[in-house]
Scaffold this motif. Structure first.
Motif, mmCIF file in Angstrom:
data_model
loop_
_atom_site.group_PDB
_atom_site.id
_atom_site.type_symbol
_atom_site.label_atom_id
_atom_site.label_comp_id
_atom_site.label_asym_id
_atom_site.label_seq_id
_atom_site.Cartn_x
_atom_site.Cartn_y
_atom_site.Cartn_z
ATOM 1 N N GLN A 104 0.832 -1.197 0.000
ATOM 2 C CA GLN A 104 0.000 0.000 0.000
ATOM 3 C C GLN A 104 0.874 1.256 0.000
ATOM 4 O OE1 GLN A 104 -3.272 0.355 -0.379
ATOM 5 N NE2 GLN A 104 -3.028 2.588 -0.262
ATOM 6 N N LYS A 105 1.919 1.245 0.801
ATOM 7 C CA LYS A 105 2.858 2.362 0.832
ATOM 8 C C LYS A 105 3.561 2.507 -0.521
ATOM 9 C CE LYS A 105 3.918 2.137 5.789
ATOM 10 N NZ LYS A 105 4.992 1.921 6.803
ATOM 11 N N LEU A 106 3.888 1.374 -1.119
ATOM 12 C CA LEU A 106 4.559 1.401 -2.417
ATOM 13 C C LEU A 106 3.657 2.006 -3.488
ATOM 14 C CD1 LEU A 106 7.236 0.536 -3.717
ATOM 15 C CD2 LEU A 106 6.193 -1.668 -4.243
ATOM 16 N N SER A 107 2.395 1.643 -3.475
ATOM 17 C CA SER A 107 1.449 2.172 -4.459
ATOM 18 C C SER A 107 1.251 3.675 -4.295
ATOM 19 C CB SER A 107 0.100 1.456 -4.336
ATOM 20 O OG SER A 107 -0.514 1.742 -3.089
ATOM 21 N N GLU A 108 1.384 4.159 -3.069
ATOM 22 C CA GLU A 108 1.257 5.598 -2.817
ATOM 23 C C GLU A 108 2.519 6.357 -3.222
ATOM 24 O OE1 GLU A 108 0.400 5.699 1.320
ATOM 25 O OE2 GLU A 108 -1.675 4.992 1.109
ATOM 26 N N ALA A 109 3.663 5.682 -3.151
ATOM 27 C CA ALA A 109 4.934 6.345 -3.454
ATOM 28 C C ALA A 109 5.218 6.441 -4.945
ATOM 29 C CB ALA A 109 6.077 5.602 -2.762
ATOM 30 N N VAL A 110 4.691 5.490 -5.717
ATOM 31 C CA VAL A 110 5.001 5.429 -7.155
ATOM 32 C C VAL A 110 3.893 6.080 -7.974
ATOM 33 C CG1 VAL A 110 5.488 3.901 -9.091
ATOM 34 C CG2 VAL A 110 6.300 3.302 -6.811
ATOM 35 N N GLU A 162 -6.333 -1.035 -13.545
ATOM 36 C CA GLU A 162 -6.963 -0.820 -12.240
ATOM 37 C C GLU A 162 -6.076 -0.011 -11.295
ATOM 38 O OE1 GLU A 162 -7.604 -4.833 -11.067
ATOM 39 O OE2 GLU A 162 -9.508 -5.029 -12.127
ATOM 40 N N GLY A 163 -4.808 0.175 -11.664
ATOM 41 C CA GLY A 163 -3.885 0.919 -10.815
ATOM 42 C C GLY A 163 -2.615 0.129 -10.544
ATOM 43 N N PHE A 164 -2.041 0.318 -9.352
ATOM 44 C CA PHE A 164 -0.830 -0.412 -8.975
ATOM 45 C C PHE A 164 -1.169 -1.905 -8.945
ATOM 46 C CE2 PHE A 164 2.528 -2.122 -6.421
ATOM 47 C CZ PHE A 164 3.615 -1.283 -6.632
ATOM 48 N N HIS A 165 -0.506 -2.691 -9.781
ATOM 49 C CA HIS A 165 -0.989 -4.039 -10.042
ATOM 50 C C HIS A 165 0.116 -5.092 -10.003
ATOM 51 C CE1 HIS A 165 0.555 -2.492 -13.833
ATOM 52 N NE2 HIS A 165 0.704 -3.738 -14.239
ATOM 53 N N LEU A 166 -0.313 -6.329 -10.030
ATOM 54 C CA LEU A 166 0.596 -7.476 -10.096
ATOM 55 C C LEU A 166 0.931 -7.745 -11.557
ATOM 56 C CD1 LEU A 166 2.088 -9.957 -9.026
ATOM 57 C CD2 LEU A 166 -0.100 -11.165 -8.969
ATOM 58 N N VAL A 167 2.200 -7.629 -11.894
ATOM 59 C CA VAL A 167 2.656 -7.883 -13.262
ATOM 60 C C VAL A 167 2.623 -9.388 -13.520
ATOM 61 C CG1 VAL A 167 4.594 -7.642 -14.876
ATOM 62 C CG2 VAL A 167 4.099 -5.811 -13.240
ATOM 63 N N LEU A 168 2.076 -9.775 -14.670
ATOM 64 C CA LEU A 168 1.921 -11.195 -14.993
ATOM 65 C C LEU A 168 3.248 -11.935 -14.928
ATOM 66 C CD1 LEU A 168 0.245 -13.593 -15.968
ATOM 67 C CD2 LEU A 168 0.561 -12.773 -18.323
ATOM 68 N N GLU A 169 4.306 -11.337 -15.430
ATOM 69 C CA GLU A 169 5.614 -11.988 -15.434
ATOM 70 C C GLU A 169 6.077 -12.294 -14.010
ATOM 71 O OE1 GLU A 169 9.876 -10.248 -16.312
ATOM 72 O OE2 GLU A 169 8.924 -10.810 -18.218
ATOM 73 N N ASP A 170 5.821 -11.373 -13.078
ATOM 74 C CA ASP A 170 6.205 -11.606 -11.680
ATOM 75 C C ASP A 170 5.442 -12.799 -11.110
ATOM 76 O OD1 ASP A 170 7.830 -9.419 -11.878
ATOM 77 O OD2 ASP A 170 6.493 -8.052 -10.823
ATOM 78 N N TYR A 171 4.176 -12.898 -11.461
ATOM 79 C CA TYR A 171 3.351 -14.023 -10.993
ATOM 80 C C TYR A 171 3.873 -15.347 -11.542
ATOM 81 C CZ TYR A 171 -0.709 -17.149 -10.761
ATOM 82 O OH TYR A 171 -1.543 -18.230 -10.557
ATOM 83 N N LEU A 172 4.183 -15.375 -12.839
ATOM 84 C CA LEU A 172 4.655 -16.614 -13.464
ATOM 85 C C LEU A 172 6.021 -17.034 -12.928
ATOM 86 C CD1 LEU A 172 3.589 -15.948 -17.178
ATOM 87 C CD2 LEU A 172 2.475 -17.451 -15.516
#
Length: 250
Positions: A104-110, A162-172
């Motif tokens: 949450q802090k990261l999404s606010e900072a970027v 949707e905003g600050f999100h999970l990148v597909l590559e990171d998930y895979l």
């Protein structure tokens, strides 16, 4: 005027904002002022960039501390004894809450428009955290942790729009890291005289391998990481083979 015999063309073009006195061009003070304003703007950009990077670094340091805690709790699955998954998951709940707070802090900072500019700074720790979540989910439910559920555990969005999100590559990549962890887990289950788990893990990993083969992976880091999957599959299958031989001998 310059003499024609000097060989110098006296018709020099004037710079914007300059005046001509005789044959000499003088830059107006306003020209210098514009330049100073421009570099002042550059200074502000660099200052803001440094501020964002510092904020990201603080969050990533905290996420790495959370990762250390996850590793500590998960290491017990490799011990040669019976495992109580519910005890492990209960111990990691507080860590999951802290991870959500940090994201949450990261999404606010970027700034949203600069997401991919700074993404490299947190992607590694994110991938490792995802792999731990995937291992825990498999041990508890015997199936894959979906991308949506992974996003929820991290406390971020699933899709880019949707905003600050999970990148597909990171998930895979997190999934591939999970398989490496499970290959070690399989070996240690046999040491603990658990001869049923290796076959279950092997079936699960084979399904994942079949799924990754459907992806049109390019020659990048994800592709290189995927290449390690076949070695993990081979290692798990060798364990299953040894267990089968042991059962036959008994």
């Amino acid at each position: 005027p310059l003499s024609e015999s000097s060989g110098i063309n006296a018709e020099w073009p004037l710079r914007p904002g300059a005046v001509s006195v005789g044959n000499l061009n003088f830059v107006m003070a306003s020209d210098f002022q514009t330049g100073m304003e421009l570099f002042a703007h550059f200074r502000d950009i660099i200052k803001e960039d440094s501020k964002v990077k510092e904020s990201i670094k603080d969050v990533v340091d905290n996420l790495e501390s959370c990762l250390i805690q996850l590793n500590y709790h998960l290491d017990c699955i490799h011990l040669p004894k019976e495992i109580c998954i519910s005890n492990i998951t209960s111990k990691t709940r507080d860590v999951e809450v802290e991870i959500q707070t940090q994201f949450q802090k990261l999404s606010e900072a970027v700034p949203p428009s600069l997401f991919f500019k700074y993404h490299d700074k947190w992607k590694s720790v994110t991938q490792q955290i995802i792999s731990k979540f995937c291992v825990l989910h498999y041990l508890e439910f015997g199936k894959m942790l979906s991308k949506l559920d992974t996003s929820n555990k991290l406390g971020i969005c699933t899709e880019a729009n949707e905003g600050f999100h999970l990148v597909l590559e990171d998930y895979l990549i997190g999934i591939l890291m999970m398989v490496t962890e499970l290959s070690r887990y399989t070996v240690n289950r046999v040491t603990a005289k658990d001869l049923e788990t290796p076959e279950k893990v092997a079936n699960f990993v084979r399904e994942l391998d079949a799924g990754f083969k459907m992806l049109n992976l390019k020659n990048d880091y994800l592709r290189k990481r995927y290449d390690s999957l076949k070695y993990d599959v081979k290692k798990i299958e060798e364990v299953v083979y040894d267990v089968a031989l042991r059962k036959l001998n008994n």
